[in-house]
Scaffold this motif. Structure first.
Motif, PDB file in Angstrom:
ATOM      1  N   PRO A 113       0.816  -1.224   0.000  1.00 24.78           N
ATOM      2  CA  PRO A 113       0.000   0.000   0.000  1.00 24.78           C
ATOM      3  C   PRO A 113       0.849   1.273   0.000  1.00 24.78           C
ATOM      4  CG  PRO A 113      -0.719  -1.501   1.744  1.00 24.78           C
ATOM      5  CD  PRO A 113       0.502  -2.103   1.130  1.00 24.78           C
ATOM      6  N   VAL A 114       1.974   1.257   0.725  1.00 25.57           N
ATOM      7  CA  VAL A 114       2.834   2.445   0.728  1.00 25.57           C
ATOM      8  C   VAL A 114       3.411   2.656  -0.682  1.00 25.57           C
ATOM      9  CG1 VAL A 114       4.959   3.472   1.642  1.00 25.57           C
ATOM     10  CG2 VAL A 114       3.406   2.290   3.172  1.00 25.57           C
ATOM     11  N   GLY A 115       3.853   1.557  -1.306  1.00 25.40           N
ATOM     12  CA  GLY A 115       4.398   1.655  -2.668  1.00 25.40           C
ATOM     13  C   GLY A 115       3.357   2.187  -3.637  1.00 25.40           C
ATOM     14  N   ALA A 116       2.131   1.706  -3.507  1.00 25.10           N
ATOM     15  CA  ALA A 116       1.067   2.150  -4.418  1.00 25.10           C
ATOM     16  C   ALA A 116       0.768   3.633  -4.193  1.00 25.10           C
ATOM     17  CB  ALA A 116      -0.189   1.300  -4.222  1.00 25.10           C
ATOM     18  N   ALA A 117       0.736   4.059  -2.935  1.00 22.21           N
ATOM     19  CA  ALA A 117       0.450   5.465  -2.642  1.00 22.21           C
ATOM     20  C   ALA A 117       1.577   6.354  -3.196  1.00 22.21           C
ATOM     21  CB  ALA A 117       0.315   5.675  -1.135  1.00 22.21           C
ATOM     22  N   LYS A 118       2.796   5.904  -2.972  1.00 23.75           N
ATOM     23  CA  LYS A 118       3.966   6.674  -3.350  1.00 23.75           C
ATOM     24  C   LYS A 118       4.149   6.796  -4.865  1.00 23.75           C
ATOM     25  CE  LYS A 118       8.520   6.313  -1.562  1.00 23.75           C
ATOM     26  NZ  LYS A 118       9.363   5.820  -0.494  1.00 23.75           N
TER      27      LYS A 118
ATOM     28  N   THR B  66       7.201   6.242 -14.432  1.00 22.42           N
ATOM     29  CA  THR B  66       8.605   6.619 -14.575  1.00 22.42           C
ATOM     30  C   THR B  66       9.497   5.423 -14.261  1.00 22.42           C
ATOM     31  OG1 THR B  66       8.709   7.154 -12.264  1.00 22.42           O
ATOM     32  CG2 THR B  66       8.096   8.940 -13.746  1.00 22.42           C
ATOM     33  N   ALA B  67      10.798   5.589 -14.508  1.00 24.66           N
ATOM     34  CA  ALA B  67      11.733   4.496 -14.230  1.00 24.66           C
ATOM     35  C   ALA B  67      11.679   4.115 -12.755  1.00 24.66           C
ATOM     36  CB  ALA B  67      13.140   4.912 -14.617  1.00 24.66           C
ATOM     37  N   SER B  68      11.553   5.094 -11.876  1.00 25.44           N
ATOM     38  CA  SER B  68      11.610   4.710 -10.462  1.00 25.44           C
ATOM     39  C   SER B  68      10.321   3.999 -10.033  1.00 25.44           C
ATOM     40  CB  SER B  68      11.985   5.889  -9.565  1.00 25.44           C
ATOM     41  OG  SER B  68      10.890   6.712  -9.362  1.00 25.44           O
ATOM     42  N   VAL B  69       9.188   4.307 -10.676  1.00 25.02           N
ATOM     43  CA  VAL B  69       7.961   3.556 -10.379  1.00 25.02           C
ATOM     44  C   VAL B  69       8.129   2.099 -10.832  1.00 25.02           C
ATOM     45  CG1 VAL B  69       5.511   3.307 -10.981  1.00 25.02           C
ATOM     46  CG2 VAL B  69       6.454   5.572 -10.483  1.00 25.02           C
ATOM     47  N   ILE B  70       8.714   1.946 -12.014  1.00 26.78           N
ATOM     48  CA  ILE B  70       8.909   0.582 -12.543  1.00 26.78           C
ATOM     49  C   ILE B  70       9.873  -0.201 -11.641  1.00 26.78           C
ATOM     50  CG2 ILE B  70       9.841  -0.719 -14.506  1.00 26.78           C
ATOM     51  CD1 ILE B  70       8.721   1.531 -16.292  1.00 26.78           C
ATOM     52  N   ASN B  71      10.985   0.427 -11.270  1.00 29.54           N
ATOM     53  CA  ASN B  71      11.942  -0.249 -10.375  1.00 29.54           C
ATOM     54  C   ASN B  71      11.278  -0.605  -9.051  1.00 29.54           C
ATOM     55  OD1 ASN B  71      13.719   0.434 -12.351  1.00 29.54           O
ATOM     56  ND2 ASN B  71      14.836   1.967 -11.168  1.00 29.54           N
ATOM     57  N   GLY B  72      10.503   0.344  -8.527  1.00 29.62           N
ATOM     58  CA  GLY B  72       9.845   0.129  -7.234  1.00 29.62           C
ATOM     59  C   GLY B  72       8.863  -1.034  -7.309  1.00 29.62           C
ATOM     60  N   ALA B  73       8.127  -1.112  -8.417  1.00 30.43           N
ATOM     61  CA  ALA B  73       7.146  -2.201  -8.544  1.00 30.43           C
ATOM     62  C   ALA B  73       7.855  -3.543  -8.601  1.00 30.43           C
ATOM     63  CB  ALA B  73       6.280  -1.984  -9.788  1.00 30.43           C
ATOM     64  N   LEU B  74       8.997  -3.582  -9.270  1.00 26.42           N
ATOM     65  CA  LEU B  74       9.699  -4.864  -9.367  1.00 26.42           C
ATOM     66  C   LEU B  74      10.281  -5.286  -8.013  1.00 26.42           C
ATOM     67  CD1 LEU B  74      10.749  -7.044 -11.548  1.00 26.42           C
ATOM     68  CD2 LEU B  74      12.925  -6.159 -10.759  1.00 26.42           C
ATOM     69  N   SER B  75      10.922  -4.351  -7.331  1.00 29.95           N
ATOM     70  CA  SER B  75      11.484  -4.726  -6.016  1.00 29.95           C
ATOM     71  C   SER B  75      10.371  -5.195  -5.101  1.00 29.95           C
ATOM     72  CB  SER B  75      12.152  -3.551  -5.320  1.00 29.95           C
ATOM     73  OG  SER B  75      13.074  -2.954  -6.149  1.00 29.95           O
ATOM     74  N   GLN B  76       9.257  -4.481  -5.138  1.00 29.49           N
ATOM     75  CA  GLN B  76       8.149  -4.846  -4.269  1.00 29.49           C
ATOM     76  C   GLN B  76       7.626  -6.241  -4.611  1.00 29.49           C
ATOM     77  OE1 GLN B  76       7.030  -3.554  -1.524  1.00 29.49           O
ATOM     78  NE2 GLN B  76       5.394  -5.069  -1.349  1.00 29.49           N
TER      79      GLN B  76
ATOM     80  N   ALA C  45      -0.928   3.079 -11.771  1.00 33.52           N
ATOM     81  CA  ALA C  45       0.222   2.766 -12.623  1.00 33.52           C
ATOM     82  C   ALA C  45       1.104   1.728 -11.927  1.00 33.52           C
ATOM     83  CB  ALA C  45       1.024   4.033 -12.902  1.00 33.52           C
ATOM     84  N   PHE C  46       1.265   1.891 -10.628  1.00 32.78           N
ATOM     85  CA  PHE C  46       2.073   0.969  -9.838  1.00 32.78           C
ATOM     86  C   PHE C  46       1.404  -0.411  -9.795  1.00 32.78           C
ATOM     87  CE2 PHE C  46       3.187  -0.972  -5.741  1.00 32.78           C
ATOM     88  CZ  PHE C  46       4.578  -0.883  -5.753  1.00 32.78           C
ATOM     89  N   LEU C  47       0.105  -0.398  -9.545  1.00 33.13           N
ATOM     90  CA  LEU C  47      -0.631  -1.669  -9.459  1.00 33.13           C
ATOM     91  C   LEU C  47      -0.489  -2.465 -10.747  1.00 33.13           C
ATOM     92  CD1 LEU C  47      -2.670  -3.489  -7.934  1.00 33.13           C
ATOM     93  CD2 LEU C  47      -4.495  -2.131  -8.954  1.00 33.13           C
ATOM     94  N   LEU C  48      -0.627  -1.759 -11.882  1.00 32.89           N
ATOM     95  CA  LEU C  48      -0.543  -2.431 -13.172  1.00 32.89           C
ATOM     96  C   LEU C  48       0.834  -3.047 -13.378  1.00 32.89           C
ATOM     97  CD1 LEU C  48      -1.999  -2.921 -15.900  1.00 32.89           C
ATOM     98  CD2 LEU C  48      -0.829  -0.874 -16.739  1.00 32.89           C
ATOM     99  N   MET C  49       1.890  -2.250 -13.133  1.00 31.91           N
ATOM    100  CA  MET C  49       3.247  -2.776 -13.312  1.00 31.91           C
ATOM    101  C   MET C  49       3.487  -3.950 -12.378  1.00 31.91           C
ATOM    102  SD  MET C  49       4.644  -1.323 -15.693  1.00 31.91           S
ATOM    103  CE  MET C  49       6.068  -2.390 -15.671  1.00 31.91           C
ATOM    104  N   TYR C  50       2.994  -3.800 -11.168  1.00 31.41           N
ATOM    105  CA  TYR C  50       3.185  -4.856 -10.168  1.00 31.41           C
ATOM    106  C   TYR C  50       2.584  -6.173 -10.662  1.00 31.41           C
ATOM    107  CZ  TYR C  50       3.104  -7.192  -5.644  1.00 31.41           C
ATOM    108  OH  TYR C  50       3.294  -8.076  -4.627  1.00 31.41           O
ATOM    109  N   ALA C  51       1.332  -6.088 -11.152  1.00 30.39           N
ATOM    110  CA  ALA C  51       0.645  -7.309 -11.588  1.00 30.39           C
ATOM    111  C   ALA C  51       1.388  -7.941 -12.761  1.00 30.39           C
ATOM    112  CB  ALA C  51      -0.797  -6.979 -11.965  1.00 30.39           C
ATOM    113  N   ILE C  52       1.844  -7.105 -13.687  1.00 29.25           N
ATOM    114  CA  ILE C  52       2.574  -7.656 -14.837  1.00 29.25           C
ATOM    115  C   ILE C  52       3.857  -8.347 -14.350  1.00 29.25           C
ATOM    116  CG2 ILE C  52       3.876  -7.034 -16.931  1.00 29.25           C
ATOM    117  CD1 ILE C  52       1.839  -4.780 -17.377  1.00 29.25           C
TER     118      ILE C  52
END
Ligand code: PHE
Length: 467
Positions: A32-37, A209-219, A42-49
């Motif tokens: 949830p913190v990652g999604a808010a941040k 952005t790149a940092s959203v994509i990186n964040g989704a992958l680490s998460q 956009a984060f949810l979508l990258m995360y699911a993929i």
């Protein structure tokens, strides 16, 4: 040694234990913190993929090598690479990583334990005050709670794999999920909650952005417990006739469902309690947010079920979150413990005590990182900001190393251990896997675009985070 290795009693026992390990602070706090941040949808979508296209094949690879070698991660890399020195390094990394993750995980688990106590004995109004969290994490009480958590971890791990992990997971994970669902229904009926639902579910592609994509992958890696030797170790306890591909799918689905539900609780709660929330400001979100909004939700329940009722719900919820955290903490810590026992032939007790003391010392430094002690609070400086000891451990072992470890395992199974060995091992106990669409996807991706994407994200994270 392999003949005497403990095994999971039942298939469902394994799935629940793996899911119990996977579901933890990552799902309930980190996601949830990652999604808010990172812009919500956009984060949810990258995360699911990432979970289904990248993490699931990596998960298969980890479980399978563990099951084949029947060893800790170090032994697994050593045995399946015929003792190659370079791969041993990868093995070491997959033992050091969970150990260092356990360090900051311990601290967050301690906070949850503390909030459990406060919810039982204290006042929800106080907990819901945004300043309370900061005061709490800087109070000496934290060390008392840390002693409590350490003792619990010790007792569980001293009991061994079956008794400790399997039992706790079976009972508590379903209760937690049910309770999350009930709370979601409550929050969604509140005013302005729909603004949060929109923010969460409708992706704004300009946020990618790149940092959203990186964040989704680490998460995603963190949440599924990948890249930290966990699933190699768990794999070493799965019997030959277990269906690894199917189990992995179930673990990924369960874990994602819990993370998704936690997001559906917290994001609408933020918008409902603070109707003026500006989505752009959410990029400043941090872990403390969860510790403020959960009590706010319980406090709001007061009008329907009274103060005592609300306190009881809060206590039960923190208790279940605490169990989710402790099953995860136990399974992370089990990796270096099992490795030390196997590699140096020491007893479980000795391994636990030796590593436990280092863990508590480093965890203590992390706990002192929030203003308590200047040295740990301004530990170092990079990317234009002061970083605490906690920040450094978190940045390196959550954000940076996980994609690297993922990359290494892909290259290892496909190019060192070899594809035919992987496939043969995956098919063991999985009659429907061979020739399936999923098998073809795994085969095509694990040696090609998955490691490429992981390497790019690793390099990108290093450049963005530290320079
Ligand atoms: N996946 C767990 C979580 O989401 C964290 C964890 C990491 C658990 C490593 C076990 C091992 O909280």
């Amino acid at each position: 040694m392999s003949g005497a290795r403990e095994q999971f009693g039942t298939r469902i026992g394994f799935i629940l234990a793996a899911a119990g390990s996977a579901v933890g602070i990552g799902n309930l706090v980190g996601f949830p913190v990652g999604a808010a941040k990172n812009g919500g949808g956009a984060f949810l979508l990258m995360y699911a993929i990432f979970v289904f296209a990248i993490c699931l094949p990596v998960m298969l690879a980890e479980m399978t090598v563990g099951r084949r070698a029947r060893k800790d991660p170090l032994g697994t890399y050593r045995e399946l690479s015929n003792n190659s020195g370079g791969w041993k390094l990868a093995g070491w990394l997959s033992i050091l990583t969970p150990f260092m993750i356990a360090v900051f995980y311990l601290v967050i688990t301690v906070w949850i334990f503390g909030y459990l106590f406060e919810a039982v004995t204290g006042d929800l109004d106080v907990l819901a005050n945004p300043d309370t969290f900061n005061t709490f994490i800087n109070s000496p009480k934290v060390f008392l709670y840390m002693a409590g958590v350490s003792a619990i971890v010790y007792l569980i791990l001293q009991g061994g794999v079956k008794e400790g992990i399997e039992k706790a997971a079976k009972l508590l994970m379903p209760s937690l999920f049910l309770m999350l669902l009930i709370l979601v229904v409550f929050v969604l009926t509140r005013e302005n909650a729909m603004a949060g639902v929109k923010f969460y579910l409708i992706p704004d592609f300009s946020k990618l952005t790149a940092s959203v994509i990186n964040g989704a992958l680490s998460q995603a890696f963190f949440s599924l417990s990948l890249g930290m030797g966990i699933l190699i170790t768990y794999g070493s306890y799965i019997s030959k006739d277990a269906d690894v591909p199917n189990s992995a799918k179930l673990v990924a689905i369960t874990d994602t469902a819990v993370a998704f539900t936690a997001g559906l609780l917290i994001l609408p709660a933020i918008f409902s309690f603070n109707p003026d929330t500006n989505p752009a400001e959410l990029s400043e979100s941090s872990i403390g947010m969860i510790f403020t909004f959960l009590p706010k939700i319980f406090l709001a329940l007061q009008t329907s079920i009274g103060y005592i009722g609300a306190s009881m719900v809060a206590s039960l919820f923190f208790l279940l979150v605490f169990f989710a955290a402790i099953t995860s903490l136990v399974s992370i810590f089990e990796v270096p413990v099992a490795a030390l026992m196997e590699e140096k032939d020491v007893s479980r007790k000795k391994a636990l005590v030796m590593l436990g003391l280092i863990l508590i010392a480093l965890g203590g430094f992390c706990a002192l990182s929030f203003g308590f002690v200047e040295f740990f609070t301004s530990f170092t400086h990079y990317a234009g900001a002061d970083k605490s000891f906690f920040d450094v451990v978190y940045d390196v072992f959550y954000d940076t190393i996980l994609p690297l470890n993922g990359f290494l395992i892909c290259i290892f199974v496909i190019y060192r251990w070899k594809r035919h060995n992987l496939n043969e091992a995956l098919e063991e106990g999985a009659p429907n896997y061979k020739g399936s669409l999923f098998a073809r996807y795994v085969n095509m991706s694990l040696g090609t675009f998955i490691p490429v994407i992981l390497a790019v994200i690793f390099i990108n994270t290093v450049c963005l985070k530290y320079f």
